[in-house]
Write a protein that holds these residues in place. Structure first.
Motif, PDB file in Angstrom:
ATOM      1  N   PHE A 215       0.821  -1.221   0.000  1.00 32.10           N
ATOM      2  CA  PHE A 215       0.000   0.000   0.000  1.00 32.10           C
ATOM      3  C   PHE A 215       0.849   1.262   0.000  1.00 32.10           C
ATOM      4  N   LEU A 216       2.088   1.187   0.445  1.00 32.44           N
ATOM      5  CA  LEU A 216       2.930   2.374   0.553  1.00 32.44           C
ATOM      6  C   LEU A 216       3.186   3.006  -0.811  1.00 32.44           C
ATOM      7  N   GLY A 217       3.444   2.181  -1.811  1.00 34.26           N
ATOM      8  CA  GLY A 217       3.677   2.709  -3.155  1.00 34.26           C
ATOM      9  C   GLY A 217       2.424   3.268  -3.786  1.00 34.26           C
ATOM     10  N   PHE A 218       1.282   2.652  -3.503  1.00 30.94           N
ATOM     11  CA  PHE A 218       0.025   3.128  -4.078  1.00 30.94           C
ATOM     12  C   PHE A 218      -0.349   4.492  -3.512  1.00 30.94           C
ATOM     13  N   GLN A 219      -0.137   4.694  -2.214  1.00 27.14           N
ATOM     14  CA  GLN A 219      -0.506   5.966  -1.603  1.00 27.14           C
ATOM     15  C   GLN A 219       0.315   7.113  -2.177  1.00 27.14           C
ATOM     16  N   GLY A 220       1.595   6.881  -2.426  1.00 24.93           N
ATOM     17  CA  GLY A 220       2.458   7.962  -2.889  1.00 24.93           C
ATOM     18  C   GLY A 220       2.133   8.459  -4.280  1.00 24.93           C
ATOM     19  N   SER A 221       1.358   7.697  -5.039  1.00 24.11           N
ATOM     20  CA  SER A 221       1.079   8.072  -6.433  1.00 24.11           C
ATOM     21  C   SER A 221      -0.283   8.729  -6.615  1.00 24.11           C
ATOM     22  N   ARG A 222      -0.943   9.067  -5.530  1.00 26.43           N
ATOM     23  CA  ARG A 222      -2.273   9.638  -5.652  1.00 26.43           C
ATOM     24  C   ARG A 222      -2.216  11.079  -6.122  1.00 26.43           C
ATOM     25  N   LEU A 242     -12.228  28.551 -17.216  1.00 24.05           N
ATOM     26  CA  LEU A 242     -10.925  27.925 -17.473  1.00 24.05           C
ATOM     27  C   LEU A 242     -11.027  26.440 -17.145  1.00 24.05           C
ATOM     28  N   HIS A 243     -10.764  25.594 -18.118  1.00 17.20           N
ATOM     29  CA  HIS A 243     -10.830  24.152 -17.897  1.00 17.20           C
ATOM     30  C   HIS A 243      -9.456  23.676 -17.437  1.00 17.20           C
ATOM     31  N   TRP A 244      -9.252  23.804 -16.139  1.00 17.89           N
ATOM     32  CA  TRP A 244      -7.957  23.529 -15.523  1.00 17.89           C
ATOM     33  C   TRP A 244      -8.026  22.184 -14.831  1.00 17.89           C
ATOM     34  N   GLY A 245      -7.228  21.236 -15.300  1.00 18.77           N
ATOM     35  CA  GLY A 245      -7.244  19.898 -14.733  1.00 18.77           C
ATOM     36  C   GLY A 245      -8.423  19.088 -15.242  1.00 18.77           C
ATOM     37  N   ARG A 246      -8.314  17.773 -15.166  1.00 18.60           N
ATOM     38  CA  ARG A 246      -9.400  16.881 -15.581  1.00 18.60           C
ATOM     39  C   ARG A 246      -9.702  15.910 -14.448  1.00 18.60           C
ATOM     40  N   ALA A 247     -10.987  15.620 -14.253  1.00 18.58           N
ATOM     41  CA  ALA A 247     -11.404  14.719 -13.184  1.00 18.58           C
ATOM     42  C   ALA A 247     -11.653  13.337 -13.762  1.00 18.58           C
ATOM     43  N   GLN A 248     -11.011  12.338 -13.197  1.00 13.33           N
ATOM     44  CA  GLN A 248     -11.231  10.965 -13.640  1.00 13.33           C
ATOM     45  C   GLN A 248     -10.900   9.997 -12.506  1.00 13.33           C
ATOM     46  N   MET A 249     -11.390   8.754 -12.658  1.00 10.76           N
ATOM     47  CA  MET A 249     -11.148   7.742 -11.648  1.00 10.76           C
ATOM     48  C   MET A 249      -9.664   7.391 -11.625  1.00 10.76           C
ATOM     49  N   HIS A 250      -9.074   7.461 -10.430  1.00  7.37           N
ATOM     50  CA  HIS A 250      -7.634   7.227 -10.304  1.00  7.37           C
ATOM     51  C   HIS A 250      -7.363   6.719  -8.896  1.00  7.37           C
ATOM     52  N   TYR A 251      -6.770   5.526  -8.798  1.00  8.67           N
ATOM     53  CA  TYR A 251      -6.462   4.927  -7.506  1.00  8.67           C
ATOM     54  C   TYR A 251      -7.703   4.809  -6.616  1.00  8.67           C
ATOM     55  N   LEU A 257      -6.476  15.384 -12.362  1.00  9.72           N
ATOM     56  CA  LEU A 257      -5.188  15.038 -12.950  1.00  9.72           C
ATOM     57  C   LEU A 257      -4.798  16.099 -13.963  1.00  9.72           C
ATOM     58  N   GLY A 258      -3.529  16.197 -14.235  1.00 15.71           N
ATOM     59  CA  GLY A 258      -3.035  17.188 -15.191  1.00 15.71           C
ATOM     60  C   GLY A 258      -1.709  17.759 -14.724  1.00 15.71           C
ATOM     61  N   ARG A 259      -1.104  18.558 -15.581  1.00 16.98           N
ATOM     62  CA  ARG A 259       0.245  19.050 -15.272  1.00 16.98           C
ATOM     63  C   ARG A 259       0.259  19.999 -14.067  1.00 16.98           C
ATOM     64  N   ASP A 260      -0.825  20.703 -13.844  1.00 11.78           N
ATOM     65  CA  ASP A 260      -0.850  21.658 -12.741  1.00 11.78           C
ATOM     66  C   ASP A 260      -1.250  21.030 -11.410  1.00 11.78           C
ATOM     67  N   VAL A 261      -1.749  19.803 -11.468  1.00 13.35           N
ATOM     68  CA  VAL A 261      -2.214  19.156 -10.242  1.00 13.35           C
ATOM     69  C   VAL A 261      -1.043  18.865  -9.321  1.00 13.35           C
ATOM     70  N   ARG A 262       0.101  18.539  -9.896  1.00  9.83           N
ATOM     71  CA  ARG A 262       1.260  18.211  -9.071  1.00  9.83           C
ATOM     72  C   ARG A 262       1.659  19.391  -8.178  1.00  9.83           C
ATOM     73  N   VAL A 263       1.531  20.602  -8.704  1.00 11.76           N
ATOM     74  CA  VAL A 263       1.868  21.784  -7.912  1.00 11.76           C
ATOM     75  C   VAL A 263       0.940  21.884  -6.702  1.00 11.76           C
ATOM     76  N   ILE A 264      -0.357  21.659  -6.930  1.00 15.22           N
ATOM     77  CA  ILE A 264      -1.316  21.694  -5.819  1.00 15.22           C
ATOM     78  C   ILE A 264      -1.006  20.590  -4.822  1.00 15.22           C
ATOM     79  N   GLY A 265      -0.649  19.415  -5.325  1.00 14.20           N
ATOM     80  CA  GLY A 265      -0.309  18.312  -4.432  1.00 14.20           C
ATOM     81  C   GLY A 265       0.874  18.642  -3.540  1.00 14.20           C
ATOM     82  N   TYR A 266       1.901  19.252  -4.123  1.00  7.46           N
ATOM     83  CA  TYR A 266       3.060  19.661  -3.324  1.00  7.46           C
ATOM     84  C   TYR A 266       2.676  20.746  -2.315  1.00  7.46           C
TER      85      TYR A 266
END
Length: 423
Positions: A215-222, A242-251, A257-266
């Protein structure tokens, strides 16, 4: 005594009625539109249980994101009579009742004859979260966390063991130890007991099963789940065209998801680090430790780490309501308003999931309004909790210092000498 007993009877009667309504919703006698919340138990949990009974964890399923002891919760309904779903509901009802029993007993100890405020919060607010309450296993974890928090003042080692078991179930119960008092080495005893329990359970599952820590690897990729605080910028951007990011089933959940989501995650991870820093600084400066300190700190810690998480699933409200109810068992709690703010957040959670979850997916005005109201209310509750927890230290210290000074200034009481007896 009659008034106290009648109050407890009313509490249990209210619990029975509220849980009966919940079971009616869960069993489908009264339909909840749009979403079948029972599928997690009937399909996902039962599927995991069938894998777990072979001695291995669902290593190839990215939706398995729980510590090893959660597997035991999935397996228990297989060993109980009846269908898997019926047995799971039975387990949840028992844990729900156990949590209420612990709260009632704590209130009778702290304020005998008073109103069972904490018990009523649990009775009324938990059903307002909706049928999701009985279709996830978080009630099991919350009951363990409630027991750990209530034991922390008088029995720190037991609290540490319970917090350790909770951590191996779903991590967050370890946060209740934040309020462990440093005096008499209580904090050390509780943390050592927690660490020893975690180590023992992890060793046991490591040598008897396969894939316990996948589960440790799965959690880190959310990503950023669409109900979390970090999702709000995407909703606001959509309303602005503005259509920023896309919503889809993931984990296993709907995420942006999208290129800008990583910034929000950090950014959310950064907020979590700041929350940890606040709690650490508070512990270093705090001097007066009471039962209220322990409970208030536990609620603040759980609330901070929930708000700053990349995921705020509906069942997370059960954690917060459990911690809030524990705080209300202590008469001199400083964060009583936070408990009522969380009670208001419960029905907002039911509205956004499952009633109008489709509106969240579409990022409509209604969906944006609901999730914004719920998440911003949680943020406000977290800020109020932080301020009140921080201010409690100097105020309480001043009161204690004044009391000590007054005691020191009192003249000594003369000791009476024995009078001779004339015979």
């Amino acid at each position: 005594m009659r008034l106290e007993t009648s109050g407890i009877v009313r509490v249990w009667a209210g619990w029975t009625v509220g849980r009966a309504v919940l079971l009616i919703l869960v069993l489908g006698a009264l339909k909840v539109p749009h979403v079948d919340v029972t599928s997690d138990v009937k399909v996902i949990y039962q599927g995991w249980a069938e894998v777990l009974r072979t001695g291995t964890y669902p290593m190839d399923d990215v939706t398995w994101q729980y510590p090893p002891l959660a597997g035991l919760v999935m397996l228990l309904p297989l060993w109980l009579p009846g269908s898997y779903f019926t047995a799971f509901l039975t387990l949840l009802v028992l844990c729900d009742a156990a949590a209420l029993h612990l709260l009632v007993r704590a209130e009778r100890r702290h304020r005998p004859g008073g109103r069972p405020t904490a018990a009523w919060l649990w009775v009324v607010a938990v059903p307002l979260v909706g049928p999701t309450v009985y279709c996830r296993f978080d009630l099991v974890v919350t009951a363990v966390a409630i027991a750990a928090t209530l034991a922390l003042v008088a029995r720190p080692r037991l609290a540490g063991v319970l917090a350790g078991l909770g951590a191996i179930l779903k991590v967050w119960p370890v946060l209740v130890l934040i309020g462990a008092a440093p005096r008499d080495r209580a904090a050390r005893r509780s943390w050592l007991a927690c660490a020893a329990t975690c180590a023992a359970v992890c060793f046991a599952v490591a040598v008897t099963t396969h894939g316990a820590f996948s589960f440790l690897g799965f959690q880190g990729s959310r990503g950023v789940e669409i109900e979390s605080l970090g999702a709000l910028p995407f909703y606001f951007a959509s309303l602005a065209g503005l259509h920023w990011g896309r919503a889809q089933m993931h984990y296993g959940s709907l995420e942006f998801l999208g290129r800008d989501v990583r910034v929000i995650g950090y950014a959310m991870i950064g907020l979590t680090v700041l929350a940890f820093g606040f709690l650490l600084l508070w512990r270093l400066r705090h001097r007066v430790w009471t039962a209220a300190t322990t409970a208030d700190a536990a609620l603040t810690a759980v609330l901070l780490f929930t708000v700053t998480s990349r995921v705020i699933s509906p069942q997370y409200l059960i954690w917060l309501l459990g911690a809030a109810a524990v705080a209300l068992t202590v008469p001199d709690t400083r964060i009583r308003p936070v408990a009522w703010m969380l009670a208001v957040a419960a029905p907002l959670t039911f509205l956004e999931f499952p009633l109008w979850f489709g509106e969240l997916v579409k990022r409509s005005v209604l969906g944006t309004s609901l999730i914004s109201a719920r998440d911003l209310l949680l943020v406000a509750a977290a800020l109020v909790a932080c301020v009140r927890l921080w201010r409690a230290g100097p105020e309480d210290a001043a009161v204690v210092a004044t009391a000590r000074t007054a005691t020191a200034q009192q003249p000594p009481v003369p000791t009476a000498r024995p009078t001779a007896t004339v015979r």
